[in-house]
Design a protein around this motif. Structure first.
Motif, PDB file in Angstrom:
ATOM      1  N   ILE A   1      -6.303 -14.440 -61.788  1.00  0.00           N
ATOM      2  CA  ILE A   1      -5.458 -15.131 -62.758  1.00  0.00           C
ATOM      3  C   ILE A   1      -4.609 -14.077 -63.469  1.00  0.00           C
ATOM      4  N   ALA A   2      -3.289 -14.173 -63.296  1.00  0.00           N
ATOM      5  CA  ALA A   2      -2.357 -13.283 -63.998  1.00  0.00           C
ATOM      6  C   ALA A   2      -1.553 -14.119 -64.983  1.00  0.00           C
ATOM      7  N   VAL A   3      -1.457 -13.626 -66.207  1.00  0.00           N
ATOM      8  CA  VAL A   3      -0.815 -14.379 -67.279  1.00  0.00           C
ATOM      9  C   VAL A   3       0.372 -13.594 -67.828  1.00  0.00           C
ATOM     10  N   ILE A   4       1.492 -14.297 -68.019  1.00  0.00           N
ATOM     11  CA  ILE A   4       2.691 -13.695 -68.615  1.00  0.00           C
ATOM     12  C   ILE A   4       2.825 -14.236 -70.031  1.00  0.00           C
ATOM     13  N   VAL A   5       2.798 -13.330 -71.016  1.00  0.00           N
ATOM     14  CA  VAL A   5       2.930 -13.734 -72.417  1.00  0.00           C
ATOM     15  C   VAL A   5       4.042 -12.906 -73.060  1.00  0.00           C
ATOM     16  N   GLY A   6       4.369 -13.280 -74.296  1.00  0.00           N
ATOM     17  CA  GLY A   6       5.420 -12.567 -75.019  1.00  0.00           C
ATOM     18  C   GLY A   6       6.104 -13.512 -75.978  1.00  0.00           C
TER      19      GLY A   6
ATOM     20  N   ALA B   1      -5.021 -17.559 -73.327  1.00  0.00           N
ATOM     21  CA  ALA B   1      -4.679 -17.271 -71.928  1.00  0.00           C
ATOM     22  C   ALA B   1      -5.217 -15.912 -71.496  1.00  0.00           C
ATOM     23  N   LEU B   2      -5.083 -14.913 -72.363  1.00  0.00           N
ATOM     24  CA  LEU B   2      -5.565 -13.568 -72.021  1.00  0.00           C
ATOM     25  C   LEU B   2      -7.089 -13.533 -71.897  1.00  0.00           C
ATOM     26  N   GLU B   3      -7.759 -14.432 -72.600  1.00  0.00           N
ATOM     27  CA  GLU B   3      -9.224 -14.495 -72.506  1.00  0.00           C
ATOM     28  C   GLU B   3      -9.686 -14.843 -71.087  1.00  0.00           C
TER      29      GLU B   3
ATOM     30  N   LYS C   1      -5.492 -10.255 -65.323  1.00  0.00           N
ATOM     31  CA  LYS C   1      -4.383  -9.329 -65.561  1.00  0.00           C
ATOM     32  C   LYS C   1      -3.391  -9.995 -66.507  1.00  0.00           C
ATOM     33  N   GLY C   2      -2.819  -9.216 -67.415  1.00  0.00           N
ATOM     34  CA  GLY C   2      -1.844  -9.764 -68.354  1.00  0.00           C
ATOM     35  C   GLY C   2      -0.574  -8.936 -68.384  1.00  0.00           C
ATOM     36  N   TYR C   3       0.548  -9.626 -68.548  1.00  0.00           N
ATOM     37  CA  TYR C   3       1.856  -8.982 -68.678  1.00  0.00           C
ATOM     38  C   TYR C   3       2.471  -9.436 -69.997  1.00  0.00           C
ATOM     39  N   VAL C   4       2.780  -8.483 -70.869  1.00  0.00           N
ATOM     40  CA  VAL C   4       3.501  -8.808 -72.101  1.00  0.00           C
ATOM     41  C   VAL C   4       4.965  -8.424 -71.877  1.00  0.00           C
ATOM     42  N   LEU C   5       5.832  -9.430 -71.893  1.00  0.00           N
ATOM     43  CA  LEU C   5       7.265  -9.177 -71.700  1.00  0.00           C
ATOM     44  C   LEU C   5       7.978  -9.211 -73.051  1.00  0.00           C
ATOM     45  N   VAL C   6       8.949  -8.335 -73.206  1.00  0.00           N
ATOM     46  CA  VAL C   6       9.846  -8.343 -74.362  1.00  0.00           C
ATOM     47  C   VAL C   6      11.263  -8.116 -73.836  1.00  0.00           C
ATOM     48  N   GLN C   7      12.159  -9.042 -74.148  1.00  0.00           N
ATOM     49  CA  GLN C   7      13.554  -8.969 -73.712  1.00  0.00           C
ATOM     50  C   GLN C   7      13.675  -8.696 -72.215  1.00  0.00           C
ATOM     51  N   GLY C   8      12.862  -9.428 -71.452  1.00  0.00           N
ATOM     52  CA  GLY C   8      12.992  -9.387 -69.998  1.00  0.00           C
ATOM     53  C   GLY C   8      12.445  -8.149 -69.321  1.00  0.00           C
TER      54      GLY C   8
ATOM     55  N   THR D   1       1.140  -3.889 -69.708  1.00  0.00           N
ATOM     56  CA  THR D   1       0.499  -4.450 -68.518  1.00  0.00           C
ATOM     57  C   THR D   1      -0.918  -3.907 -68.460  1.00  0.00           C
ATOM     58  N   ASP D   2      -1.899  -4.814 -68.409  1.00  0.00           N
ATOM     59  CA  ASP D   2      -3.297  -4.357 -68.351  1.00  0.00           C
ATOM     60  C   ASP D   2      -4.178  -5.550 -68.021  1.00  0.00           C
ATOM     61  N   THR D   3      -5.481  -5.339 -68.024  1.00  0.00           N
ATOM     62  CA  THR D   3      -6.386  -6.479 -67.871  1.00  0.00           C
ATOM     63  C   THR D   3      -6.282  -7.353 -69.121  1.00  0.00           C
ATOM     64  N   GLY D   4      -6.688  -8.600 -68.985  1.00  0.00           N
ATOM     65  CA  GLY D   4      -6.674  -9.495 -70.137  1.00  0.00           C
ATOM     66  C   GLY D   4      -7.498  -8.940 -71.280  1.00  0.00           C
ATOM     67  N   LYS D   5      -8.689  -8.433 -70.951  1.00  0.00           N
ATOM     68  CA  LYS D   5      -9.602  -7.889 -71.980  1.00  0.00           C
ATOM     69  C   LYS D   5      -8.986  -6.694 -72.698  1.00  0.00           C
TER      70      LYS D   5
END
Length: 236
Positions: free
Chosen positions: A33-38, A199-201, A205-212, A217-221
């Protein structure tokens, strides 16, 4: 090193005007599960749509299971094993629940009865309401129909754009539980989500995007534990 199962590498592009994505990279492994947040306007949904082929990239590429699919249409990507659930207008409201699910199997030539049974196992409420018009369902139930319909294509990757938008916290937890179950079957999940903390819980893997662009980028934890991520994006 082996490439991820699905990767949008160094994606740059937009919808015709100024670029929204700037060398953005999003990847997910099989069964992960990969999550894109921001923040709002960060390009989260745009990144998802770029991976699915809904905008032309000026730079970068998309690969699925080692195959370059950058030039393929969204329809062709569905045939390659990608399922996409948009945030809104994702069901046929005048059709029954079961008709909606059967529409999901439009690309298949085999018998889809087993897959339908699996969807009903995953979402028992849909079996109860299978003859009801989908437009009469609650918001959370509609989302289950939309996810179920995407699963009817037997995707290798399931892409979800804000699956919990507008639903109650209880329904959100239930949807996330079902998403975890789907990932356990070996399907990769790529998800854009406004409820970043929740979502990160559940994210591998998680991706934090800012202005595209990729900011973290790291694990959710690890992202949950990062003081800067917590302060800037998770409300402390």
């Amino acid at each position: 090193m082996a490439e991820p199962f699905l990767i949008g590498q160094d994606m740059t592009g937009g919808y015709g005007g100024a670029d929204i994505l700037h060398s953005c990279t999003i990847a997910v492994e099989k069964g992960e599960i990969a999550v894109i947040v921001g923040p709002n306007g960060a390009g989260k949904s745009t990144a998802m749509k770029a991976v699915f082929g809904m905008l032309n990239l000026r730079g970068g590429h998309v690969k699925l299971d080692g195959e370059d699919i950058t030039r393929l249409s969204p329809q062709a990507r569905v045939r390659k094993g990608m399922g996409f659930v948009p945030q809104t207008h994702n069901i046929f409201t005048s059709m029954t629940v079961e008709e909606n699910l059967e529409m999901g199997a439009f690309i298949r030539t085999d018998d889809c009865a087993d897959t339908l049974a699996q969807v009903y196992d995953l979402f028992p409420i849909l079996k109860q309401k299978r003859l009801q018009a989908a437009g009469e369902l609650s918001g959370g139930q509609r989302q289950q129909v939309a996810v179920g319909r995407a699963l009817m294509t037997q995707p290798k990757v399931l892409m979800l754009d804000e699956p919990t938008a507008g639903v109650s916290p209880i329904v959100m937890d239930e949807l996330f539980d079902r998403i975890i179950e789907v990932a356990r079957t070996g399907i990769s999940i790529l998800m854009v989500e406004q409820n970043a903390r929740q979502a990160l819980e559940i994210a591998d893997k998680g991706y934090v995007l800012v202005q595209g662009a990729n900011r973290f980028t790291d694990t959710g934890k690890a992202l949950m534990a990062d003081p800067e991520v917590r302060r800037s994006f998770l409300g402390g």
